[in-house]
Design a protein around this motif. Structure first.
Motif: not given
Length: 156
Positions: A110-112, A115, A133, A148, A150
């Motif tokens: 994950s880049y986020n 979150s 993801l 990402t 999600t």
């Protein structure tokens, strides 16, 4: 997906431990959530451990399955290698594995990482939990920080 809650029968080796009643119930809830809220799963990578096989069966997911011994005690590097080997025609891939490999891999991909889903994963990745993801690249190109995150769902 992390496998469902397992039982601890006396004399049963870790790899052979089955799901508990709670594990079967929560894995079924996880499968219902996946089927109601996500695109259909068209391929599965599943650990060879009894509890992961039983988890997959309880989800009701009907997709092509590859049972991989390497998922048992896998590191993020091992799991990312398996993801990269997924068929290019696969749109939605489900991996059923174990902690700590599954939560570590979700975090690595994950880049986020700031979150709410990432914060929840860092706090705890309980049994039957699902990290979702998405990637804007081919499976062969999946790497650290390219996904990402999600959603993070804990079926209860």
């Amino acid at each position: 997906m992390r496998h469902g809650k397992s039982a601890y029968p006396p004399g049963v080796a870790d790899h052979e431990r089955p799901l508990s009643e709670r594990g079967r119930r929560e894995a079924a809830l996880a499968g219902a959530w996946l089927q109601d809220s996500r695109p259909p799963v068209d391929a599965v990578l599943c650990s060879t451990a009894t509890r992961t096989r039983e988890t997959l069966a309880a989800t009701g997911i009907d997709a092509s399955v590859d049972y991989e011994n390497r998922i048992y005690e896998a590191s993020p590097t091992d799991l990312i290698e398996l993801i990269r080997a997924a068929d290019a025609d696969v749109t939605t891939l489900l991996i059923v594995g174990h902690a700590p490999g599954m939560p570590w891999t979700a975090a690595e991909l994950s880049y986020n990482r700031d979150s709410s889903a990432a914060t929840a994963i860092q706090a705890k990745f309980p049994t039957s939990a699902l990290a979702v993801l998405s990637f804007d690249c081919a499976w062969a190109d999946v790497d650290t920080g390219l996904g990402t995150l999600t959603d993070f769902h804990v079926p209860r």
